[in-house]
Motif scaffolding. Structure first.
Motif, PDB file in Angstrom:
ATOM      1  N   ALA A 227       0.825  -1.212   0.000  1.00 11.55           N
ATOM      2  CA  ALA A 227       0.000   0.000   0.000  1.00 11.55           C
ATOM      3  C   ALA A 227       0.864   1.271   0.000  1.00 11.55           C
ATOM      4  O   ALA A 227       0.418   2.329  -0.422  1.00 11.55           O
ATOM      5  N   GLN A 228       2.101   1.160   0.477  1.00  7.03           N
ATOM      6  CA  GLN A 228       2.988   2.330   0.586  1.00  7.03           C
ATOM      7  C   GLN A 228       3.356   2.938  -0.750  1.00  7.03           C
ATOM      8  O   GLN A 228       3.332   4.133  -0.909  1.00  7.03           O
ATOM      9  N   GLY A 229       3.770   2.089  -1.665  1.00  4.62           N
ATOM     10  CA  GLY A 229       4.192   2.598  -2.964  1.00  4.62           C
ATOM     11  C   GLY A 229       5.537   3.298  -2.923  1.00  4.62           C
ATOM     12  O   GLY A 229       5.957   3.910  -3.889  1.00  4.62           O
ATOM     13  N   SER A 230       6.209   3.230  -1.778  1.00  2.00           N
ATOM     14  CA  SER A 230       7.554   3.798  -1.686  1.00  2.00           C
ATOM     15  C   SER A 230       8.296   3.113  -0.541  1.00  2.00           C
ATOM     16  O   SER A 230       7.710   2.326   0.199  1.00  2.00           O
ATOM     17  N   TYR A 231       9.549   3.473  -0.392  1.00  2.00           N
ATOM     18  CA  TYR A 231      10.352   2.853   0.668  1.00  2.00           C
ATOM     19  C   TYR A 231       9.870   3.262   2.049  1.00  2.00           C
ATOM     20  O   TYR A 231       9.417   4.386   2.252  1.00  2.00           O
ATOM     21  N   THR A 232      10.000   2.342   3.000  1.00  2.00           N
ATOM     22  CA  THR A 232       9.606   2.601   4.376  1.00  2.00           C
ATOM     23  C   THR A 232      10.609   1.927   5.311  1.00  2.00           C
ATOM     24  O   THR A 232      11.358   1.058   4.884  1.00  2.00           O
ATOM     25  N   THR A 233      10.622   2.328   6.568  1.00  5.62           N
ATOM     26  CA  THR A 233      11.585   1.764   7.520  1.00  5.62           C
ATOM     27  C   THR A 233      10.893   0.783   8.463  1.00  5.62           C
ATOM     28  O   THR A 233       9.662   0.784   8.588  1.00  5.62           O
ATOM     29  N   VAL A 234      11.687  -0.025   9.150  1.00  2.42           N
ATOM     30  CA  VAL A 234      11.151  -0.972  10.129  1.00  2.42           C
ATOM     31  C   VAL A 234      10.398  -0.206  11.216  1.00  2.42           C
ATOM     32  O   VAL A 234       9.323  -0.608  11.653  1.00  2.42           O
ATOM     33  N   LYS A 235      10.942   0.928  11.620  1.00  2.00           N
ATOM     34  CA  LYS A 235      10.302   1.767  12.653  1.00  2.00           C
ATOM     35  C   LYS A 235       8.905   2.204  12.190  1.00  2.00           C
ATOM     36  O   LYS A 235       7.928   2.099  12.938  1.00  2.00           O
ATOM     37  N   ASP A 236       8.808   2.671  10.931  1.00  2.00           N
ATOM     38  CA  ASP A 236       7.510   3.101  10.386  1.00  2.00           C
ATOM     39  C   ASP A 236       6.525   1.936  10.335  1.00  2.00           C
ATOM     40  O   ASP A 236       5.342   2.097  10.630  1.00  2.00           O
ATOM     41  N   ILE A 237       7.028   0.775   9.950  1.00  2.15           N
ATOM     42  CA  ILE A 237       6.186  -0.417   9.857  1.00  2.15           C
ATOM     43  C   ILE A 237       5.650  -0.774  11.241  1.00  2.15           C
ATOM     44  O   ILE A 237       4.452  -0.997  11.411  1.00  2.15           O
ATOM     45  N   CYS A 238       6.536  -0.799  12.232  1.00  2.00           N
ATOM     46  CA  CYS A 238       6.125  -1.130  13.599  1.00  2.00           C
ATOM     47  C   CYS A 238       5.070  -0.153  14.101  1.00  2.00           C
ATOM     48  O   CYS A 238       4.055  -0.556  14.672  1.00  2.00           O
ATOM     49  N   GLU A 239       5.305   1.130  13.863  1.00  2.00           N
ATOM     50  CA  GLU A 239       4.344   2.143  14.313  1.00  2.00           C
ATOM     51  C   GLU A 239       2.986   1.972  13.642  1.00  2.00           C
ATOM     52  O   GLU A 239       1.957   2.185  14.263  1.00  2.00           O
ATOM     53  N   ALA A 240       2.996   1.574  12.376  1.00  5.87           N
ATOM     54  CA  ALA A 240       1.732   1.402  11.645  1.00  5.87           C
ATOM     55  C   ALA A 240       0.978   0.155  12.097  1.00  5.87           C
ATOM     56  O   ALA A 240      -0.251   0.147  12.155  1.00  5.87           O
ATOM     57  N   LEU A 241       1.721  -0.908  12.421  1.00  4.14           N
ATOM     58  CA  LEU A 241       1.063  -2.188  12.722  1.00  4.14           C
ATOM     59  C   LEU A 241       0.801  -2.439  14.204  1.00  4.14           C
ATOM     60  O   LEU A 241       0.011  -3.307  14.547  1.00  4.14           O
ATOM     61  N   ILE A 242       1.441  -1.658  15.081  1.00  6.20           N
ATOM     62  CA  ILE A 242       1.340  -1.942  16.518  1.00  6.20           C
ATOM     63  C   ILE A 242      -0.085  -1.740  17.051  1.00  6.20           C
ATOM     64  O   ILE A 242      -0.475  -2.365  18.032  1.00  6.20           O
ATOM     65  N   VAL A 243      -0.852  -0.898  16.380  1.00  2.00           N
ATOM     66  CA  VAL A 243      -2.240  -0.656  16.792  1.00  2.00           C
ATOM     67  C   VAL A 243      -3.033  -1.959  16.757  1.00  2.00           C
ATOM     68  O   VAL A 243      -3.706  -2.316  17.716  1.00  2.00           O
ATOM     69  N   LYS A 244      -2.901  -2.682  15.637  1.00  2.00           N
ATOM     70  CA  LYS A 244      -3.640  -3.936  15.481  1.00  2.00           C
ATOM     71  C   LYS A 244      -2.906  -5.132  16.087  1.00  2.00           C
ATOM     72  O   LYS A 244      -3.525  -6.087  16.525  1.00  2.00           O
ATOM     73  N   TYR A 245      -1.566  -5.054  16.092  1.00  2.00           N
ATOM     74  CA  TYR A 245      -0.749  -6.153  16.611  1.00  2.00           C
ATOM     75  C   TYR A 245       0.181  -5.625  17.703  1.00  2.00           C
ATOM     76  O   TYR A 245       1.350  -5.335  17.447  1.00  2.00           O
ATOM     77  N   PRO A 246      -0.358  -5.497  18.943  1.00  2.00           N
ATOM     78  CA  PRO A 246       0.414  -4.892  20.036  1.00  2.00           C
ATOM     79  C   PRO A 246       1.724  -5.622  20.343  1.00  2.00           C
ATOM     80  O   PRO A 246       2.635  -5.019  20.904  1.00  2.00           O
ATOM     81  N   HIS A 247       1.836  -6.883  19.967  1.00  2.00           N
ATOM     82  CA  HIS A 247       3.047  -7.647  20.288  1.00  2.00           C
ATOM     83  C   HIS A 247       4.102  -7.578  19.199  1.00  2.00           C
ATOM     84  O   HIS A 247       5.176  -8.156  19.338  1.00  2.00           O
ATOM     85  N   ILE A 248       3.783  -6.879  18.111  1.00  2.00           N
ATOM     86  CA  ILE A 248       4.753  -6.817  17.010  1.00  2.00           C
ATOM     87  C   ILE A 248       5.957  -5.976  17.448  1.00  2.00           C
ATOM     88  O   ILE A 248       5.808  -5.023  18.195  1.00  2.00           O
ATOM     89  N   ASN A 249       7.128  -6.389  17.008  1.00  2.00           N
ATOM     90  CA  ASN A 249       8.331  -5.617  17.336  1.00  2.00           C
ATOM     91  C   ASN A 249       9.300  -5.653  16.161  1.00  2.00           C
ATOM     92  O   ASN A 249       9.074  -6.350  15.181  1.00  2.00           O
ATOM     93  N   ALA A 250      10.371  -4.889  16.296  1.00  3.34           N
ATOM     94  CA  ALA A 250      11.336  -4.768  15.198  1.00  3.34           C
ATOM     95  C   ALA A 250      11.933  -6.122  14.812  1.00  3.34           C
ATOM     96  O   ALA A 250      12.182  -6.382  13.638  1.00  3.34           O
ATOM     97  N   MET A 251      12.126  -6.991  15.796  1.00  2.00           N
ATOM     98  CA  MET A 251      12.704  -8.309  15.508  1.00  2.00           C
ATOM     99  C   MET A 251      11.765  -9.130  14.616  1.00  2.00           C
ATOM    100  O   MET A 251      12.205  -9.745  13.643  1.00  2.00           O
ATOM    101  N   THR A 252      10.490  -9.127  14.959  1.00  2.00           N
ATOM    102  CA  THR A 252       9.482  -9.838  14.169  1.00  2.00           C
ATOM    103  C   THR A 252       9.437  -9.284  12.751  1.00  2.00           C
ATOM    104  O   THR A 252       9.422 -10.041  11.771  1.00  2.00           O
ATOM    105  N   VAL A 253       9.394  -7.968  12.656  1.00  2.00           N
ATOM    106  CA  VAL A 253       9.323  -7.311  11.354  1.00  2.00           C
ATOM    107  C   VAL A 253      10.569  -7.636  10.534  1.00  2.00           C
ATOM    108  O   VAL A 253      10.473  -8.004   9.365  1.00  2.00           O
ATOM    109  N   ASN A 254      11.744  -7.541  11.163  1.00  2.26           N
ATOM    110  CA  ASN A 254      12.990  -7.844  10.456  1.00  2.26           C
ATOM    111  C   ASN A 254      13.034  -9.278   9.946  1.00  2.26           C
ATOM    112  O   ASN A 254      13.470  -9.526   8.824  1.00  2.26           O
ATOM    113  N   SER A 255      12.575 -10.227  10.765  1.00  4.17           N
ATOM    114  CA  SER A 255      12.623 -11.629  10.326  1.00  4.17           C
ATOM    115  C   SER A 255      11.657 -11.862   9.167  1.00  4.17           C
ATOM    116  O   SER A 255      11.974 -12.579   8.221  1.00  4.17           O
ATOM    117  N   SER A 256      10.493 -11.224   9.204  1.00  7.20           N
ATOM    118  CA  SER A 256       9.550 -11.339   8.087  1.00  7.20           C
ATOM    119  C   SER A 256      10.113 -10.689   6.834  1.00  7.20           C
ATOM    120  O   SER A 256      10.005 -11.234   5.735  1.00  7.20           O
TER     121      SER A 256
END
Length: 91
Positions: A34-63
């Motif tokens: 949906a972004q259509g451009s580059y994004t950072t792990v920090k931005d991803i975590c901030e966007a997804l933490i609302v729905k997935y409170p347990h998500i963290n940078a490690m999870t995002v990085n491994s995915s």
């Protein structure tokens, strides 16, 4: 819609490689496409933490690592800045 088409292609590629599609991975892929451009792990975590409170940078990085192996995301190294990621499948 193009984004949905590209996302579906990404999901098919994951299925073909027998990669488990967790709700978090799906949300992450959806976010990237949906972004259509580059994004950072920090931005991803901030966007997804609302729905997935347990998500963290490690999870995002491994995915992201899995997605990178499959050619679903591109990684961009910027000197003096965080790594950036973007969806790689484009119609």
């Amino acid at each position: 819609m193009m984004v949905q088409h590209d996302l579906n292609q990404a999901l098919q590629r994951m299925r073909a490689k027998n990669i488990t599609l967790t709700p978090q991975r799906y949300a992450l892929l959806k976010f990237l496409y949906a972004q259509g451009s580059y994004t950072t792990v920090k931005d991803i975590c901030e966007a997804l933490i609302v729905k997935y409170p347990h998500i963290n940078a490690m999870t995002v990085n491994s995915s992201l690592h899995v997605f990178k192996q499959l050619g679903l995301v591109r990684e961009l190294a910027v000197i003096g800045a965080a790594l950036r990621y973007e969806a790689a499948i484009c119609s």
